[in-house]
Enzyme design. Sequence first.
Site, PDB file in Angstrom:
ATOM      1  N   ASP A 365      46.711  44.207  65.563  1.00  0.00           N
ATOM      2  CA  ASP A 365      45.440  44.626  65.019  1.00  0.00           C
ATOM      3  C   ASP A 365      45.644  44.743  63.512  1.00  0.00           C
ATOM      4  OD1 ASP A 365      42.879  45.764  64.909  1.00  0.00           O
ATOM      5  OD2 ASP A 365      43.788  47.753  64.799  1.00  0.00           O
ATOM      6  N   THR A 367      43.356  46.653  60.973  1.00  0.00           N
ATOM      7  CA  THR A 367      43.013  47.928  60.366  1.00  0.00           C
ATOM      8  C   THR A 367      43.780  49.053  61.043  1.00  0.00           C
ATOM      9  OG1 THR A 367      40.864  46.951  60.349  1.00  0.00           O
ATOM     10  CG2 THR A 367      41.050  49.174  59.475  1.00  0.00           C
ATOM     11  N   LYS A 512      28.216  40.889  41.654  1.00  0.00           N
ATOM     12  CA  LYS A 512      29.653  40.838  41.930  1.00  0.00           C
ATOM     13  C   LYS A 512      29.849  40.108  43.257  1.00  0.00           C
ATOM     14  CE  LYS A 512      30.972  45.000  44.454  1.00  0.00           C
ATOM     15  NZ  LYS A 512      29.912  45.862  44.868  1.00  0.00           N
ATOM     16  N   ARG A 543      42.516  42.235  47.052  1.00  0.00           N
ATOM     17  CA  ARG A 543      41.172  41.718  47.298  1.00  0.00           C
ATOM     18  C   ARG A 543      40.455  41.669  45.959  1.00  0.00           C
ATOM     19  NH1 ARG A 543      40.121  44.069  52.833  1.00  0.00           N
ATOM     20  NH2 ARG A 543      37.983  44.468  52.248  1.00  0.00           N
ATOM     21  N   ASP A 764      41.657  48.257  70.641  1.00  0.00           N
ATOM     22  CA  ASP A 764      42.827  47.435  70.933  1.00  0.00           C
ATOM     23  C   ASP A 764      43.335  47.642  72.349  1.00  0.00           C
ATOM     24  OD1 ASP A 764      42.870  46.645  68.217  1.00  0.00           O
ATOM     25  OD2 ASP A 764      43.809  48.560  67.735  1.00  0.00           O
TER      26      ASP A 764
END
EC number: 7.6.2.1
Lengths: 1050, 369
Positions: A365, A367, A512, A543, A764
């Site tokens: 997974d 996150t 943006k 990021r 999960d």
Amino acid sequence: MHPLLFLQCAGAENWVDNRTVYIGHKEPPPGAEAYIPQRYPDNRIVSSKYTFWNFVPKNLFEQFRRIANFYFLVIFLVQLIIDTPTSPITSGLPLFFVITVTAIKQGYEDWLRHKADCSINESPVDVVQQGKVVRTQSYKLRVGDVVVVREDETFPCDLIFLSSSRHDGTCYVTTTSLDGESSHKTYYAVPDTMAFRTEQEVGSLHATIECEQPQPDLYKSVYTCSPKIFVFLPSAVAVYTGWTPRWRFNYQSKSQKRSAVEKSMNAFLIVYLCILISKAVINTVLKYAWQWSPDRDEPWYNHRTEIEVIRAFTDFLAFMMQKFLGSYFITWDEEMYDEELGEGAQVNTSDLNEELGQVEYVFTDKTGTLTENNMEFIECCVDGNVYIPHAICNGQILSAEHEDLFFRALCLCHTVQVKEEETVDGIKRGIHQGKPTSFYISSSPDEVALVEGMKRLGYTYLGLKDNYMEILNKDDEIERFELLHVLNFDSVRRRMSVIVKSSSGEYLLFCKGADSSIFPRVVSGKLEQVKARVELNAVEGLRTLCVAYRSLSESEYVEACHHLTEAKLALQDREQRLAQAYDIIERDFVLLGATAVEDRLQEKAADTIESLHKAGMKVWVLTGDKMETAAATCYASKLFRRTTQILELTKKRTEEQSLHDVMFELNRTVLSNRSLKILIQQLSVDCLDFGLIIDGATLSAVLKPNADGSGHRNYREIFLEICRNCSAVLCCRMAPLQKAQIVKLIKASKEHPITLAIGDGANDVSMILEAHVGIGIMGKEGRQAARNSDYAIPKFKHLKKILLVHGHYYYIRIAELVQYFFYKNVCFIFPQFLYQFFCGFSQQPLYDTAYLTLYNISFTSLPILLYSLVEKHVTMETLKRDPSLYRDIAKNSLLRWPVFLYWTCLGVFDAVVFFFGAYFLFDNTTFTSNGQMFGNWTFGTLVFTVLVFTVTLKLALDTHHWTWINHFVIWGSLLFYVIFSLLWGGIIWPFLNYQRMYYVFMQMLSSGPAWLSIILLITVSLLPDVIKKVLCRAMPDSLTTSPNVTLTKN
Amino acid sequence: MMASSYNAKEEDGHHSGSASHGGAAVVKSKKPDNTAFKQQRLPAWQPILTAGTVLPAFFVIGLIFIPIGIGLYVTSNNIKEFEIDYTGVDMNSACYSCAKNFSWNSTTSCLCTVDFTLEQPFESNVFMYYGLSNFYQNHRRYVKSRDDSQLNGDMSALTNPSKECEPYRMSEGLPIAPCGAIANSLFNDTLKLYYLEANGTRNEIPLVKKGIAWWTDKHVKFRNPGGNANLTAVFQATSKPVNWRNPVYELDQDPENNGFINEDFIVWMRTAALPTFRKLYRIIQKKSSTMPTLPSGKYVLDITYNYPVLSFDGRKRMILSTISWMGGKNPFLGIAYITVGSICFFLGVVLLIIHHKYDTRSTGADIPN
């Protein structure tokens, strides 16, 4: 007020596909409409496997599904029924013991599950009944109940949002436990009921809800929600209508997992069974043939017919104990203890320890597992000048012309809301140092991070007041901007914009977005510098977002307004027209700069993934997140490298081309490159590797059974083919069940690889349950995953140790255990078999009953048990330092047929040595100095003594790691054998009806030749193995798991 | 940059500090102990079996085993053994008629005489064995067909023998003593040995029957019920085994060798491991240090032929053997020791070569690195 929330639109024919829910159980007046009360399941959660009543039969059934147990049972029953050479107790007692211990263990585990279920089921829930709030238990909820959920509470079931305490009828919800996203999503109340404020109002509601029957697909189902959703409002009265079944849908039932080792062991066992059965048949046939000759008519020969029964293997007990006790080393491991959490690793299933050493695919997974789920602003770059928070204080601000504009742009161009709050949520702590009373919330954690970052750079966003956005700038002045339009973010454009009017009356458009969507629209600005910086940051896994602006003249603004309002008011193709409008407005930008935000990876995540790669595992990231976010994380965690060629299999692409074409194209790329790769490898150059990105929608298209069966199969195959050639795969936008589907797909592929799933949230759980090994991370998102997993670890980085060290150890230990177990039983049984040729196939036991029973229970079980607990062929440090050692044991390499054959041959050889050694020694002579003769029991005892010593010393030869325990147990058990034999033969045991062993052992020891032959036979038996070991080590290209280089280093 | 790192540190420090403070009491119990065992860090000796380490072992084994083997072989060769088959299968053999006509239910014994010559004198104590072939004393039903409690002198077992003895448990309503197939098939040939002097006189050689059974068997495991005196009365209510001529209390005149503690009986009751076996029958004691126990010359063996073996194609032998410290004649052990010792030695040489080769190879590989 409308009496219905949703108009009933479904026809009678699809009645079953829809359900009608009466809010508050207020059924329509009788006769008004044909009302068929529907039955729904209640809200009870059952994750336990047994109930009080079915425990005994169900557990026994589960246990006897094990071949070993079943085998014992059959033997035991046969022994009970017929007259056999050995008593049924010999095999019945260990069986009974094993079954009881297992049952108690499983019962206890299930009891814990019951308790956990209970605590969820009993959790209090507020329900509105007749206009009053009534507290009840979670499991009592029925479909149609109106539930009150307060801030920070968990939803007890799937709900429909009726109204909230906020005036605009919104609430913020996190869906971490469903899809792993911890950002807050805004939900809007049903418009008809939005205005309801009090319980009375809600209580008076007469309405029905028409909805689909529950669906497992998270994103399709209209109202599927999760239990783990936080309402993020002060004293919100978010009222939902409850209905079952909830997340249980996205849940898999728990079933018993079996390790590959156990499977191969079962295979070996079947081989043995066949051999033993044929042995029995041969014996029986020979016996009758023997008796058939006319001179065998002595009355004692042919008394009663018997079936020869195979001697049972009785030390599955050691096997179980190893697993059970071995798992404690994981729990005890200090390195896997997390100070912050105050917890170490947990083992929920001890049956899978060795599987940890066999993992080929890791599904993780993102996150909370790979990342800490905590965005942090790292830097921004204005016209090529880099700003880092905190460093700004040094006053080294290079006054770039766009600096002010850039900071303002970031402060304005977002959808962040300011939340005033006394109590601070634990996750957000530490971000706002200046003002602990307020923090930012948004559906995008990146935006929060950006605004936080701006704050640290001196520009604080104060919030939206009467449509004016307020900014506290560096000089502590409040600037006000009128917010005119928000051009929302969408994943196609990959940018967002705001149009504001500054206090000076200027119209400004700030935008943006992703670099790819901004750069083409830029007309001026320091494009090159910014681009370079953005690329640099992207490589580091940050990021990045680019910020640009456009100054609008009055007329341009009016025109933009016109476009927007027109599009917004359009009844048809609104989305499309809005997109067109945005496209017109968002152009001719002036590039301001770029930002970099880090979704902080978990500690050592990249290192762990690198190790897993080196260890030959394929790592897949399965996430519910957006592709961009996920891809950035993958780069950061070194799942994708710079050299990785990314293959995309996403909805965006399949919309352009047909799925078919994309798949074939990718497949071609991969295959062509594979041939290339072989070429390259020969030239010993770093070869290209592939990374695949696939999203949930495409995946379900790939897996969907097509109308033409062949095509469906093809897609699946092609997909697998592509995946097989990718070193890393990223699956984004996954529903929990899809995660499990992927795991299942890989599991079912033709190599049948061993899979491992790791995750931290409830989303999960399904894949954790599906994978061969499920690992839960004890994260912030509750214990759902940890509870359903086989192993729970505090952090992702612990995966390295649990796989590379513990998994490796357990595998080699259990492999030795299994092989040794067969070996020692061959050594044990084969002389018996040979003896039958010399005793008229009468099944005369070679060894005394006590020896028969205790051989596997006490003479030879402890050394191997301890060996399988403490053996280390290489040190932990070596294993950690060199992950490629893991490849040595991949694919069950220590339990393949050749190895099995070797051990079996060794066993047969040893058995032949024992038996015929003793045979020739006994052949027609005496070996005492007083001329007296020995009988058959001395013969058996001699064989048995050699057997026990050989088997134990063989283990001693295999032991690489001699701790005091090994010494104690190995020498101790030999000593025990001697002492036991002395004792057993030393006394006339009053409770025995035979005294066959009386003084046999001592008589044997009093004879010199017996000693000499015991030494000789042990030497001969051990010789081949020693030679094999030495030769294996002498050959430098041997495939032993322990290269002597690493060993000699310690 | 400086500030940022400083800050981060402070935050971290603070954080962990608070965690350890707050959770100290709770956490401590959960934290795994840092013991060597639990952390799998027990100090250990890590031997590696390489050619280098095993080599000396091989040579040592070879050097030890070969002399032992030679010693054993020489000892075994010095043992004198004489064996004669008196079954009487052959027409010409002395016991042919006995073997032919005899069965279990004959009441009179058949006598036959076998002549033989010892080429070499037997110097030390000579042990006289009888040997049976193709006799499955190790058959399962046979082995268990006995009652050890009865043989141990247990009164209740005497009157009510164990079921294992079936079908030799009861006879004509009376319990059999000793019961079971083993006892029933007691070897009952009588052997007498005469030295045929040059003048033709037969000189009987005294055969000692004491000490042929294990001491523990004779004194502990086998006991007469109610002591050794008055056996007739004790065995009154029992029946003799079917094949026996005499009841158990008439096995010998000597009360110390009668009943269950008769040594011939005890020897028989220790079932043999293999279908061809020999059992100690008598001991011929060495009388003087100057005279050999059995001088070379002609001997006569008088056999009271009671034991039929032809029905199961068996053979009977009489064996005379001297004994060394390592028992009877058995070249196997010596040869095996010599063989294994030589193999080890040979392997040692092979390994030495391999070791040498490998060593140079590995160092050769190391140099370029």
